[in-house]
Design a protein around this motif. Structure first.
Motif, PDB file in Angstrom:
ATOM      1  N   ILE A 193     -13.487   0.643   2.651  1.00 17.56           N
ATOM      2  CA  ILE A 193     -13.240   0.864   4.000  1.00 17.56           C
ATOM      3  C   ILE A 193     -12.905   2.143   4.301  1.00 17.56           C
ATOM      4  O   ILE A 193     -13.227   2.866   5.320  1.00 17.56           O
ATOM      5  N   THR A 194     -12.044   2.778   3.566  1.00 18.40           N
ATOM      6  CA  THR A 194     -11.708   4.139   3.508  1.00 18.40           C
ATOM      7  C   THR A 194     -12.803   5.145   3.674  1.00 18.40           C
ATOM      8  O   THR A 194     -12.907   6.266   4.297  1.00 18.40           O
ATOM      9  N   LEU A 195     -13.536   4.978   2.382  1.00 18.88           N
ATOM     10  CA  LEU A 195     -14.783   5.895   2.328  1.00 18.88           C
ATOM     11  C   LEU A 195     -15.680   6.036   3.448  1.00 18.88           C
ATOM     12  O   LEU A 195     -16.107   6.714   4.055  1.00 18.88           O
ATOM     13  N   VAL A 236      -4.241   6.499   4.210  1.00 18.22           N
ATOM     14  CA  VAL A 236      -3.027   6.070   4.005  1.00 18.22           C
ATOM     15  C   VAL A 236      -2.671   4.961   4.861  1.00 18.22           C
ATOM     16  O   VAL A 236      -2.061   3.684   4.308  1.00 18.22           O
ATOM     17  N   ALA A 237      -3.105   4.837   6.183  1.00 16.54           N
ATOM     18  CA  ALA A 237      -3.025   3.730   6.997  1.00 16.54           C
ATOM     19  C   ALA A 237      -3.815   2.534   6.386  1.00 16.54           C
ATOM     20  O   ALA A 237      -3.330   1.420   6.275  1.00 16.54           O
ATOM     21  N   ARG A 281      -2.080   0.899   3.459  1.00 15.81           N
ATOM     22  CA  ARG A 281      -0.994   0.539   3.566  1.00 15.81           C
ATOM     23  C   ARG A 281      -0.821  -0.628   4.454  1.00 15.81           C
ATOM     24  O   ARG A 281      -0.208  -1.802   4.325  1.00 15.81           O
ATOM     25  N   PHE A 282      -1.864  -0.849   5.193  1.00 10.37           N
ATOM     26  CA  PHE A 282      -1.627  -1.992   6.596  1.00 10.37           C
ATOM     27  C   PHE A 282      -2.912  -2.917   6.435  1.00 10.37           C
ATOM     28  O   PHE A 282      -2.892  -3.849   7.143  1.00 10.37           O
ATOM     29  N   VAL A 283      -4.169  -2.310   5.772  1.00  7.76           N
ATOM     30  CA  VAL A 283      -5.184  -3.285   5.798  1.00  7.76           C
ATOM     31  C   VAL A 283      -5.194  -4.366   4.702  1.00  7.76           C
ATOM     32  O   VAL A 283      -4.961  -3.960   3.547  1.00  7.76           O
TER      33      VAL A 283
END
Length: 90
Positions: free
Chosen positions: A52-54, A84-85, A88-90
């Motif tokens: 998801i980050t990439l 970071v979000a 941390r949150f997903v």
């Protein structure tokens, strides 16, 4: 580097992605993780959050390039906060 006509930034990008995948593979083998439920309500693992980050970072960089121009260091900072979000949150 001549065999594929890559530039050093391109090679560095792929080296960092490959290194990240290796680190996450070692982490998964050494410290197995059970999926957790984040604010989106779906279960995700470390690998899911990395994907998801990439994917999100690629879209952030493309949007930044289209809207702002070639000043990418600020886009990378936005991607860092996004990463970071997500972790941390997903």
């Amino acid at each position: 580097m001549d065999w594929m006509a890559w530039t050093w930034p391109t090679a560095l990008f792929f080296i960092i992605i490959a290194s990240t995948l290796i680190v996450f593979t070692v982490l998964a083998a050494r410290y197995p993780e059970t999926p957790r439920r984040g604010i989106l309500g779906m279960e995700t693992t470390r690998g899911d959050r990395l994907f998801i980050t990439l994917l999100g970072s690629a879209f952030i960089n493309l949007a930044w390039l289209g809207l702002v121009g070639a000043s990418q260091p600020w886009a990378l900072l936005v991607c860092l906060f996004y990463a970071v979000a997500v972790f941390r949150f997903v």
